[in-house]
Write an enzyme that holds these catalytic residues in place. Structure first.
Site, PDB file in Angstrom:
ATOM      1  N   TYR A   1     -39.640 -22.187  39.955  1.00 21.37           N
ATOM      2  CA  TYR A   1     -38.922 -22.760  41.102  1.00 21.37           C
ATOM      3  C   TYR A   1     -39.891 -23.359  42.123  1.00 21.37           C
ATOM      4  O   TYR A   1     -40.726 -22.666  42.687  1.00 21.37           O
ATOM      5  CB  TYR A   1     -38.031 -21.700  41.786  1.00 21.37           C
TER       6      TYR A   1
ATOM      7  N   HIS B   1     -38.065 -16.030  31.159  1.00 21.92           N
ATOM      8  CA  HIS B   1     -37.078 -16.989  31.676  1.00 21.92           C
ATOM      9  C   HIS B   1     -36.139 -17.504  30.575  1.00 21.92           C
ATOM     10  O   HIS B   1     -34.957 -17.711  30.800  1.00 21.92           O
ATOM     11  CB  HIS B   1     -37.809 -18.160  32.345  1.00 21.92           C
TER      12      HIS B   1
HETATM   13  N1  LIG Z   1     -32.297 -17.695  34.594  1.00 19.30           N
HETATM   14  C1  LIG Z   1     -31.951 -18.954  34.624  1.00 19.30           C
HETATM   15  O1  LIG Z   1     -32.166 -19.720  33.666  1.00 19.30           O
HETATM   16  C2  LIG Z   1     -31.253 -19.487  35.842  1.00 19.30           C
HETATM   17  C3  LIG Z   1     -30.605 -20.743  35.789  1.00 19.30           C
HETATM   18  C4  LIG Z   1     -29.943 -21.192  36.936  1.00 19.30           C
HETATM   19  C5  LIG Z   1     -29.936 -20.412  38.083  1.00 19.30           C
HETATM   20  N2  LIG Z   1     -30.606 -19.212  38.127  1.00 19.30           N
HETATM   21  C6  LIG Z   1     -30.635 -18.378  39.360  1.00 19.30           C
HETATM   22  O2  LIG Z   1     -29.296 -18.192  39.818  1.00 19.30           O
HETATM   23  C7  LIG Z   1     -29.177 -18.640  41.170  1.00 19.30           C
HETATM   24  C8  LIG Z   1     -27.777 -19.158  41.444  1.00 19.30           C
HETATM   25  O3  LIG Z   1     -27.436 -20.200  40.550  1.00 19.30           O
HETATM   26  P1  LIG Z   1     -27.319 -21.727  41.028  1.00 19.30           P
HETATM   27  O4  LIG Z   1     -28.174 -21.946  42.224  1.00 19.30           O
HETATM   28  O5  LIG Z   1     -27.528 -22.547  39.810  1.00 19.30           O
HETATM   29  O6  LIG Z   1     -25.786 -21.917  41.367  1.00 19.30           O
HETATM   30  P2  LIG Z   1     -24.643 -21.187  42.232  1.00 19.30           P
HETATM   31  O7  LIG Z   1     -25.145 -19.990  42.951  1.00 19.30           O
HETATM   32  O8  LIG Z   1     -23.485 -21.058  41.327  1.00 19.30           O
HETATM   33  O9  LIG Z   1     -24.298 -22.335  43.273  1.00 19.30           O
HETATM   34  C9  LIG Z   1     -25.218 -22.729  44.233  1.00 19.30           C
HETATM   35  C10 LIG Z   1     -24.816 -24.054  44.786  1.00 19.30           C
HETATM   36  O10 LIG Z   1     -23.526 -23.930  45.387  1.00 19.30           O
HETATM   37  C11 LIG Z   1     -23.560 -24.531  46.664  1.00 19.30           C
HETATM   38  N3  LIG Z   1     -22.589 -23.840  47.513  1.00 19.30           N
HETATM   39  C12 LIG Z   1     -22.577 -22.536  47.863  1.00 19.30           C
HETATM   40  N4  LIG Z   1     -21.521 -22.274  48.674  1.00 19.30           N
HETATM   41  C13 LIG Z   1     -20.874 -23.439  48.823  1.00 19.30           C
HETATM   42  C14 LIG Z   1     -19.723 -23.829  49.552  1.00 19.30           C
HETATM   43  N5  LIG Z   1     -19.020 -22.946  50.293  1.00 19.30           N
HETATM   44  N6  LIG Z   1     -19.318 -25.118  49.482  1.00 19.30           N
HETATM   45  C15 LIG Z   1     -20.005 -26.015  48.734  1.00 19.30           C
HETATM   46  N7  LIG Z   1     -21.119 -25.714  48.026  1.00 19.30           N
HETATM   47  C16 LIG Z   1     -21.541 -24.444  48.082  1.00 19.30           C
HETATM   48  C17 LIG Z   1     -24.982 -24.338  47.159  1.00 19.30           C
HETATM   49  O11 LIG Z   1     -25.330 -25.332  48.087  1.00 19.30           O
HETATM   50  P3  LIG Z   1     -25.997 -24.942  49.510  1.00 19.30           P
HETATM   51  O12 LIG Z   1     -27.363 -24.410  49.223  1.00 19.30           O
HETATM   52  O13 LIG Z   1     -25.998 -26.259  50.238  1.00 19.30           O
HETATM   53  O14 LIG Z   1     -25.101 -23.928  50.161  1.00 19.30           O
HETATM   54  C18 LIG Z   1     -25.766 -24.526  45.865  1.00 19.30           C
HETATM   55  O15 LIG Z   1     -26.049 -25.894  45.643  1.00 19.30           O
HETATM   56  C19 LIG Z   1     -30.284 -19.701  41.259  1.00 19.30           C
HETATM   57  O16 LIG Z   1     -30.566 -20.033  42.606  1.00 19.30           O
HETATM   58  C20 LIG Z   1     -31.386 -19.029  40.520  1.00 19.30           C
HETATM   59  O17 LIG Z   1     -32.012 -18.031  41.331  1.00 19.30           O
HETATM   60  C21 LIG Z   1     -31.227 -18.732  37.010  1.00 19.30           C
END
Ligand SMILES: NC(=O)c1ccc[n+]([C@@H]2O[C@H](COP(=O)([O-])OP(=O)(O)OC[C@H]3O[C@@H](n4cnc5c(N)ncnc54)[C@H](OP(=O)(O)O)[C@@H]3O)[C@@H](O)[C@H]2O)c1
Length: 278
Positions: free
Chosen positions: A58, A117
């Site tokens: 990241y 990962h």
């Molecule tokens: N192990 C892996 O391969 C892997 C892959 C993907 C993700 N991850 C981990 O999982 C975490 C979460 O997954 P993710 O970041 O992909 O997706 P998520 O948590 O499902 O969604 C995050 C997104 O939703 C937006 N959001 C949140 N609340 C909102 C609202 N009320 N209205 C509109 N948009 C909103 C956020 O924007 P804002 O920031 O503008 O609020 C952000 O862009 C990651 O940050 C990472 O740490 C791991």
């Protein structure tokens, strides 16, 4: 906040933590909002989101640096840090080197949970697991886990460990993406492996969904709170939503402590199925 036992460790972890993909950059580092991001992470911790998920990938390490800065003002034992080693760094020496570099960026002596990962079929998993056990013996990591592993890969990883358990698998799971319910979720439930749900808001789609919002409103909740509450009702699931907005982190941290009715859950699942998302 509700807490759950990390697989057979006796350790309680929050059922909702903080994702950091995009905090400090995505594929490349973004230094432009460091102060703001550190403050956001600190607020999240104050709200109870003390489990923080990051990765060497990241922001090319910058997310770990910001997490390291943010946690400095809290007692270390109150924070549960998850970080991940990239699939190209799974050779024994590379993996040890990656962990040491992550520790430097995180400015800490240990990583609570270190994850692979994603699998790399070109590197024998045995080699990676030996490195993981070495890191654990040296106290540099507390627990060993994986991410994006299927059931066969989890079994193989476990077979390669001499003295340890795979305590967690981090996989994509949300109301809008339920593929893992077929095999990974039941396997983890059976083995007591903690399932860490990533992209639990379907990358921001769920909070914007009119239907989910409408049902959530009946409970005086937001769509995000409904989506997170639904996930963490499963006994071994914890979720790591991400936001760079303080008010949204507060929303995530207050998702627990209520129940969606069975009828509303059915309505939602029928609606989600009708979307044909996968
Ligand atoms: N192990 C892996 O391969 C892997 C892959 C993907 C993700 N991850 C981990 O999982 C975490 C979460 O997954 P993710 O970041 O992909 O997706 P998520 O948590 O499902 O969604 C995050 C997104 O939703 C937006 N959001 C949140 N609340 C909102 C609202 N009320 N209205 C509109 N948009 C909103 C956020 O924007 P804002 O920031 O503008 O609020 C952000 O862009 C990651 O940050 C990472 O740490 C791991």
């Amino acid at each position: 906040m509700e807490y759950k036992e990390l697989n057979r460790t006796g350790l309680l972890i929050p059922s909702i933590g903080m994702g950091t993909w995009g905090i400090g950059g995505y594929s490349n580092p973004d230094y432009s909002k460091d102060e703001e991001m550190i403050e956001i992470l600190r607020k999240g911790i104050e709200f109870g989101l003390t489990l923080i998920d990051t990765a060497e990938m990241y922001g090319d390490g910058h997310s770990e640096e910001l997490v390291g800065e943010a946690i400095k003002t809290f007692p270390r034992e109150k924070i549960f840090i998850i970080t991940k080693v990239l699939p190209e760094n799974l050779r024994y020496k590379d993996l040890i080197n990656s962990a040491e570099k992550s520790l430097k960026r995180l400015k800490t002596d240990y990583i609570d949970l270190y994850l692979i990962h994603a699998p790399n079929p070109r590197i024998p998993i045995k080699e990676s697991m030996q490195a993981m056990e070495k890191l654990r013996e040296e106290g540099l990591i507390k627990f060993i886990g994986v991410s994006n592993f299927n059931v066969a890969q989890m079994k193989e990883a476990q077979r390669c460990l001499r003295n340890n358990h795979i305590v967690a698998n981090q996989v994509e799971y949300s109301l809008f993406y339920r593929k893992i319910e077929k095999d990974i979720l039941p396997y983890c439930e059976k083995e007591g492996i903690t399932l860490i749900a990533y992209s639990p808001l379907a990358r921001g789609l769920i909070p914007k969904d009119k239907f989910i919002k409408k049902i959530a409103l009946k409970y005086n909740k937001t769509a995000s709170q409904l989506a997170l509450n639904w996930l963490i009702k499963k006994p071994n699931v914890v979720a790591i939503p991400k936001s760079s907005k303080i008010e949204r982190l507060k929303e995530f941290a207050t998702s627990t402590g209520w129940n969606l009715s069975e009828d509303d859950e059915k309505l939602i699942l029928n609606y989600v199925n009708s979307l044909n998302l996968f």
